[in-house]
Design an enzyme around this catalytic site. Structure first.
Site, PDB file in Angstrom:
ATOM      1  N   GLU A 441      66.493  43.615  46.858  1.00  0.00           N
ATOM      2  CA  GLU A 441      67.733  43.148  47.514  1.00  0.00           C
ATOM      3  C   GLU A 441      68.882  43.042  46.522  1.00  0.00           C
ATOM      4  O   GLU A 441      69.725  42.151  46.618  1.00  0.00           O
ATOM      5  CB  GLU A 441      67.522  41.784  48.211  1.00  0.00           C
ATOM      6  CG  GLU A 441      66.728  41.832  49.477  1.00  0.00           C
ATOM      7  CD  GLU A 441      67.182  42.919  50.429  1.00  0.00           C
ATOM      8  OE1 GLU A 441      68.384  43.242  50.441  1.00  0.00           O
ATOM      9  OE2 GLU A 441      66.339  43.446  51.142  1.00  0.00           O
TER      10      GLU A 441
HETATM   11  C1  LIG Z   1      58.267  46.136  45.995  1.00  0.00           C
HETATM   12  C2  LIG Z   1      59.630  46.638  46.331  1.00  0.00           C
HETATM   13  C3  LIG Z   1      60.102  46.526  47.626  1.00  0.00           C
HETATM   14  C4  LIG Z   1      61.352  47.030  47.957  1.00  0.00           C
HETATM   15  N1  LIG Z   1      61.770  47.000  49.265  1.00  0.00           N
HETATM   16  C5  LIG Z   1      62.878  47.708  49.615  1.00  0.00           C
HETATM   17  C6  LIG Z   1      63.223  47.893  50.991  1.00  0.00           C
HETATM   18  O1  LIG Z   1      62.576  47.375  51.890  1.00  0.00           O
HETATM   19  N2  LIG Z   1      64.291  48.675  51.281  1.00  0.00           N
HETATM   20  C7  LIG Z   1      65.045  49.279  50.314  1.00  0.00           C
HETATM   21  O2  LIG Z   1      65.975  49.987  50.650  1.00  0.00           O
HETATM   22  N3  LIG Z   1      64.749  49.109  49.009  1.00  0.00           N
HETATM   23  C8  LIG Z   1      63.693  48.344  48.633  1.00  0.00           C
HETATM   24  N4  LIG Z   1      63.375  48.182  47.310  1.00  0.00           N
HETATM   25  C9  LIG Z   1      64.252  48.746  46.308  1.00  0.00           C
HETATM   26  C10 LIG Z   1      65.027  47.683  45.534  1.00  0.00           C
HETATM   27  O3  LIG Z   1      65.972  47.057  46.366  1.00  0.00           O
HETATM   28  C11 LIG Z   1      65.648  48.380  44.308  1.00  0.00           C
HETATM   29  O4  LIG Z   1      64.581  48.712  43.447  1.00  0.00           O
HETATM   30  C12 LIG Z   1      66.656  47.506  43.606  1.00  0.00           C
HETATM   31  O5  LIG Z   1      67.786  47.296  44.414  1.00  0.00           O
HETATM   32  C13 LIG Z   1      67.119  48.125  42.272  1.00  0.00           C
HETATM   33  O6  LIG Z   1      67.403  49.490  42.420  1.00  0.00           O
HETATM   34  P1  LIG Z   1      66.734  50.542  41.419  1.00  0.00           P
HETATM   35  O7  LIG Z   1      65.281  50.280  41.379  1.00  0.00           O
HETATM   36  O8  LIG Z   1      67.167  51.902  41.789  1.00  0.00           O
HETATM   37  O9  LIG Z   1      67.325  50.169  40.011  1.00  0.00           O
HETATM   38  P2  LIG Z   1      68.684  50.697  39.383  1.00  0.00           P
HETATM   39  O10 LIG Z   1      69.761  50.702  40.395  1.00  0.00           O
HETATM   40  O11 LIG Z   1      68.405  51.966  38.666  1.00  0.00           O
HETATM   41  O12 LIG Z   1      68.998  49.550  38.336  1.00  0.00           O
HETATM   42  C14 LIG Z   1      68.249  49.394  37.119  1.00  0.00           C
HETATM   43  C15 LIG Z   1      68.795  48.200  36.347  1.00  0.00           C
HETATM   44  O13 LIG Z   1      70.173  48.437  36.024  1.00  0.00           O
HETATM   45  C16 LIG Z   1      70.992  47.381  36.512  1.00  0.00           C
HETATM   46  N5  LIG Z   1      72.231  47.921  37.065  1.00  0.00           N
HETATM   47  C17 LIG Z   1      72.384  49.013  37.850  1.00  0.00           C
HETATM   48  N6  LIG Z   1      73.666  49.161  38.197  1.00  0.00           N
HETATM   49  C18 LIG Z   1      74.346  48.139  37.664  1.00  0.00           C
HETATM   50  C19 LIG Z   1      75.714  47.716  37.678  1.00  0.00           C
HETATM   51  N7  LIG Z   1      76.632  48.394  38.354  1.00  0.00           N
HETATM   52  N8  LIG Z   1      76.035  46.579  37.021  1.00  0.00           N
HETATM   53  C20 LIG Z   1      75.110  45.884  36.348  1.00  0.00           C
HETATM   54  N9  LIG Z   1      73.805  46.232  36.277  1.00  0.00           N
HETATM   55  C21 LIG Z   1      73.431  47.342  36.933  1.00  0.00           C
HETATM   56  C22 LIG Z   1      70.183  46.681  37.600  1.00  0.00           C
HETATM   57  O14 LIG Z   1      70.518  45.318  37.701  1.00  0.00           O
HETATM   58  C23 LIG Z   1      68.760  46.888  37.131  1.00  0.00           C
HETATM   59  O15 LIG Z   1      68.384  45.833  36.268  1.00  0.00           O
HETATM   60  C24 LIG Z   1      62.150  47.628  46.954  1.00  0.00           C
HETATM   61  C25 LIG Z   1      61.686  47.713  45.644  1.00  0.00           C
HETATM   62  C26 LIG Z   1      60.439  47.244  45.329  1.00  0.00           C
HETATM   63  C27 LIG Z   1      59.942  47.410  43.917  1.00  0.00           C
END
Ligand SMILES: Cc1cc2nc3c(=O)[nH]c(=O)nc-3n(C[C@H](O)[C@H](O)[C@H](O)COP(=O)(O)OP(=O)(O)OC[C@H]3O[C@@H](n4cnc5c(N)ncnc54)[C@H](O)[C@@H]3O)c2cc1C
Length: 598
Positions: A441
């Site tokens: 989230e």
């Molecule tokens: C078990 C699980 C359940 C999930 N359930 C859902 C679901 O039901 N529906 C859904 O759509 N998604 C879901 N997700 C996805 C989840 O919401 C994302 O993994 C999360 O939002 C982070 O996105 P990402 O993994 O692509 O990381 P990235 O976007 O690649 O980010 C990596 C890191 O960089 C930081 N970062 C990235 N951009 C910025 C910025 N602009 N400023 C500061 N820091 C930044 C982030 O804070 C993070 O620490 C789920 C994930 C997991 C692991």
């Protein structure tokens, strides 16, 4: 096996004594919330999750979910039966609108059940939890026809829902998403793409699953301005409401992950699946935020929930396990050693946990109450004020609540020593399950940016000014007997004001300064908000004691926790402010190559 007993006495303290929910039954949306009814919901809800849902927590962790050769997905043993009882008991309907079969109770009461469910079994809680986000989006942005088609069955829990945002190459930056939606002659869209990490993506708990999917229509801008939101049901719904053909959406695989094994986190493949636009094309971002804000508050409560469950089991262990002697001399000389409880360092962790969980429960339910007031307060001015406060507090409840929830869960594991590291005792599951709430989230760093980059500046800083005023008013209302709490709270509020001022003067000229200080600022806001709750609770407790309550021990403990916040949490405010004011100098100084160690 770990135990969980819903903290019903403390919940009633917050609902009845702190918020005083039954004083608002004159307002629309609160009429059903009489004290008799809300007390019954708290007691019965607590009993249901403790007896039916909690015993499945370790089973779910061990078994996980299974994707079968035909592509179907099954949940762990017992989940289906428990979910049926959840639906039959009407637990899904608590704060859903009566127009669609809900009970129309305040969100503050719905949040009680969310906390209990997540404490008992976070993986299980996420099946209805994600559906809540989907319901919110359809309620606020869906057409009357979409609402009539989907909401009645989603509200009862007969159908569940999901939120499909994330793709392999984008999670935070959803403007990059590649899923496409082609308009069809009949007004529907053909949705094609791959979504990953989709919680509750498929399962055997409900007859249908209503997927809410973000996609881009042809020619849409290649940014978040080009996002549209679609309803893509697992089974299409016939005009008479019965289930029709299977839609072209399938589960590619179930993720193998650190925790919440009982929840099916799926790779979802959409192969020209039939979808229905929610709202207007390219206006999906607003709908997405409605969905996410509802879900973010729920995730914040997961932090509280895991901390509470771990805390309960640490309390039991600290009474039973005997090691060493109290520093002041044997506490129980008839035994060869004293219980862990005598050691100040163990007490420190238990007091931090008690102070955090009770404070966070108050903050979360009070937050739920602000959601209710933002819809139903008597005047437009009060509705705007409540909306300002909850918009500001949503990233704080999510970010601070889950950071602290994880920390407390590991502290409680620590109290179990080596036995906390052993799977069968269940303490390490709390830690693993708590970890995800800091990531999904919107990772907590992104919550901090939402707070500092968006919420602070909105309406000329109106929301943060309201928080300052709430704290100042509470401090002013505290009598001298509460000075030991009010003084440190006032000082912590001063640090928050100074940090805000520093952002105002520096973030415009140096955008990196905002990003480098945002996390500390979010934590600082969390510390102050928790303090606001503790001063409010201390006032209620002092009044109850003055009135000669026969629960003196309960209220004295509240006063002690309030002082624990003042002496152990409040001092963090000064350090956090200094972290904000340190700016981005060292954070951004080194070139990327300097981070290489080999
Ligand atoms: C078990 C699980 C359940 C999930 N359930 C859902 C679901 O039901 N529906 C859904 O759509 N998604 C879901 N997700 C996805 C989840 O919401 C994302 O993994 C999360 O939002 C982070 O996105 P990402 O993994 O692509 O990381 P990235 O976007 O690649 O980010 C990596 C890191 O960089 C930081 N970062 C990235 N951009 C910025 C910025 N602009 N400023 C500061 N820091 C930044 C982030 O804070 C993070 O620490 C789920 C994930 C997991 C692991």
């Amino acid at each position: 096996m770990p135990v969980y007993k819903a903290p019903t006495r403390d919940t009633k303290f917050v609902v009845n004594e702190l918020i005083g929910l039954d004083r608002f039954t004159n307002l629309p949306g609160f009429a059903n919330a009489t004290r008799d009814l809300t007390d019954a919901v708290i007691d019965e809800g607590g009993r249901f999750v403790s007896e039916v849902v909690a015993p499945l927590n370790q089973i779910g962790d061990r078994e996980g979910c299974t994707r079968h050769a035909d592509g179907s997905v099954t949940t762990p043993t017992g989940f289906k039966h428990a979910y049926r009882q959840y639906v039959e008991g009407g637990w899904a309907t608590l704060s859903a609108p009566e127009a669609f079969g809900g009970q129309g109770l305040p969100h503050a009461i719905g949040f009680v059940m969310e906390e209990y469910l997540a404490s008992a079994n976070q993986a299980f809680a996420m099946y209805p939890g994600l559906a809540n986000g989907a319901i919110s989006a359809i309620l606020s942005k869906g057409s009357a026809e979409q609402q009539a088609t989907y909401l009645p069955k989603m509200v009862t829990g007969e159908w569940l829902g999901t939120m499909n945002l994330t793709e392999p190459h984008c999670g935070t930056d959803l403007g990059l998403l590649r899923t496409r939606a082609e308009p069809q002659a009949d007004g529907s869209y053909a949705v094609t793409g791959t979504k990953i990490f989709i919680s509750a993506g498929d399962h055997d708990l409900s007859d249908n699953i209503i997927h809410l999917v973000l996609a881009k229509t042809p020619g849409a801008p290649e940014s978040s301005k080009g996002i549209s939101l679609f309803i893509v049901p697992k089974f299409l719904v016939n005009a008479d409401g019965s289930l029709g053909a299977r839609n072209a959406v399938s589960v590619g695989s179930i993720e193998n992950k650190m925790g919440i094994h009982g929840n099916a986190t799926c790779v979802m493949n959409y192969d020209a699946a039939t979808g229905f636009l929610v709202g207007e094309e390219c206006k999906g971002l607003a709908a997405m935020f409605i969905m996410m804000n509802a879900a973010r508050l729920g995730v914040g409560m997961q932090g509280l929930a895991q901390a509470e469950a771990a805390y309960q089991n640490a309390v039991i262990y600290a009474q039973e396990r005997r090691q060493g002697r109290a520093p002041t001399g044997p506490a129980e000389p008839q035994h060869k050693a004293d219980p862990l409880f005598v050691h100040p360092d163990v007490r420190r962790m238990l007091m931090d946990a008690k102070t955090f969980t009770e404070g966070m429960r108050a903050l979360s339910l009070w937050g739920g109450f602000q959601v209710d007031l933002s819809h139903h307060a008597a005047t437009e001015e009060e509705r705007i004020a409540a909306d300002d406060v909850i918009s500001l507090m949503t990233p704080v409840i999510k970010g601070y609540g889950t950071d602290m929830g994880y920390k407390i869960a590991t502290d409680m594991q620590q109290i179990w020593g080596g036995h906390g590291y052993i799977a069968e005792n269940g303490m390490e599951q709390f830690v693993r399950d708590a970890r995800i709430a800091m990531i999904y989230e919107g990772a907590n760093g992104v919550q901090a940016m939402d707070l500092c980059g968006r919420k602070l500046a909105q309406h000329g800083g109106r929301a943060i000014q309201r928080l300052f005023a709430l704290v100042d008013d509470e401090v002013a209302a505290a009598g001298t007997e509460l000075a030991a709490v009010a003084g440190p709270l006032s000082k912590a509020n001063g640090e928050l004001k100074a940090a805000t001022m520093w952002f105002m003067h520096n973030a415009m000229t140096d955008p990196n300064a905002l990003g480098a200080g945002a996390y500390a600022y979010m934590t600082l806001t969390g510390v102050v908000s928790l303090g606001l709750m503790w001063l409010k609770m201390a006032r209620v407790a002092a009044a109850a004691l003055d009135a000669g309550s026969d629960e003196a021990a309960f209220y004295h403990a509240k006063l002690t926790c309030a002082r624990h916040w003042a002496t152990r949490f409040a001092p963090q405010a000064g350090a956090l402010r200094r972290e904000v004011e340190a700016g981005a100098d060292t954070v951004m100084a080194l070139p990327i190559e300097a981070f290489a160690t080999a």
